[in-house]
Design a protein around this motif. Sequence first.
Motif, short mmCIF file in Angstrom:
data_model
loop_
_atom_site.label_atom_id
_atom_site.label_comp_id
_atom_site.label_asym_id
_atom_site.label_seq_id
_atom_site.Cartn_x
_atom_site.Cartn_y
_atom_site.Cartn_z
N ASP A 179 17.06 -4.19 -19.11
CA ASP A 179 18.41 -4.61 -18.78
C ASP A 179 18.54 -4.98 -17.30
OD1 ASP A 179 21.17 -5.11 -19.34
OD2 ASP A 179 21.66 -3.13 -18.54
N GLU A 180 17.92 -4.20 -16.43
CA GLU A 180 17.99 -4.50 -14.99
C GLU A 180 17.33 -5.84 -14.68
OE1 GLU A 180 16.18 -1.11 -13.10
OE2 GLU A 180 18.07 -0.01 -13.06
N LEU A 181 16.15 -6.08 -15.23
CA LEU A 181 15.47 -7.34 -14.94
C LEU A 181 16.20 -8.51 -15.58
CD1 LEU A 181 12.98 -8.14 -13.27
CD2 LEU A 181 11.75 -8.35 -15.43
N GLY A 182 16.76 -8.28 -16.78
CA GLY A 182 17.56 -9.32 -17.42
C GLY A 182 18.76 -9.72 -16.58
N ALA A 183 19.44 -8.74 -16.01
CA ALA A 183 20.59 -9.02 -15.16
C ALA A 183 20.16 -9.78 -13.90
CB ALA A 183 21.32 -7.73 -14.77
N MET A 184 19.01 -9.43 -13.34
CA MET A 184 18.52 -10.14 -12.16
C MET A 184 18.22 -11.60 -12.49
SD MET A 184 16.02 -7.53 -10.16
CE MET A 184 15.83 -6.02 -11.07
N SER A 185 17.61 -11.84 -13.64
CA SER A 185 17.31 -13.21 -14.06
C SER A 185 18.61 -13.99 -14.25
CB SER A 185 16.50 -13.18 -15.36
OG SER A 185 16.26 -14.47 -15.83
N ALA A 186 19.59 -13.38 -14.90
CA ALA A 186 20.89 -14.04 -15.12
C ALA A 186 21.58 -14.34 -13.79
CB ALA A 186 21.78 -13.17 -16.00
N MET A 187 21.53 -13.40 -12.84
CA MET A 187 22.17 -13.62 -11.53
C MET A 187 21.46 -14.70 -10.74
SD MET A 187 23.46 -9.89 -10.23
CE MET A 187 22.37 -8.75 -11.04
N ARG A 188 20.13 -14.74 -10.83
CA ARG A 188 19.38 -15.80 -10.16
C ARG A 188 19.83 -17.16 -10.70
NH1 ARG A 188 12.91 -15.95 -9.53
NH2 ARG A 188 13.41 -14.77 -7.65
N PHE A 189 20.05 -17.22 -12.00
CA PHE A 189 20.49 -18.47 -12.63
C PHE A 189 21.92 -18.82 -12.25
CE2 PHE A 189 22.98 -20.36 -16.02
CZ PHE A 189 22.38 -21.61 -16.09
N ALA A 190 22.84 -17.87 -12.43
CA ALA A 190 24.27 -18.15 -12.28
C ALA A 190 24.72 -18.22 -10.83
CB ALA A 190 25.09 -17.09 -13.02
#
Length: 147
Positions: A36-47
């Motif tokens: 979940d933490e890495l998923g959120a980081m990936s999403a934030m990098r994108f958004a």
Amino acid sequence: MPTVLETYLENRWMVQPNHSNHLGSTHGGNVLKWMDELGAMSAMRFAGETCVTARMDQVNFKRPIPVGDNALVEAFVYDTGETSVKVRLRASREDLRTGESEPTTESYSVYVAVDDDGTPVPVPDLTTDSERGERLRRRALDGEATR
């Protein structure tokens, strides 16, 4: 516009005894947290915005990660909505001494971009500008459709 490969992240955690259950393997809650933490980081990098977890779909635990091995987690954005970001998450066990690795856990997650007040905000369009990025995206979309 951000590309699939620009959102690709991977991280490793060495599984210590404090991460384990009574069977000597990583507690599933730790694996979920790391994913979940890495998923959120990936999403934030994108958004380019803070992103919060909206959903983790069907987390599948295929095999354990023993104490002493590494948990390797991979995340990348593969699709978007107006304010949502879909992230493919995969975890593997990895023995650093031998280089042996095998998949252990997978999921598809959705994060929502929010402003400082927690109100959802629009996200950019996702693009693919490489064969590898398109291959990752296509596999994620195909896997999501067949689960």
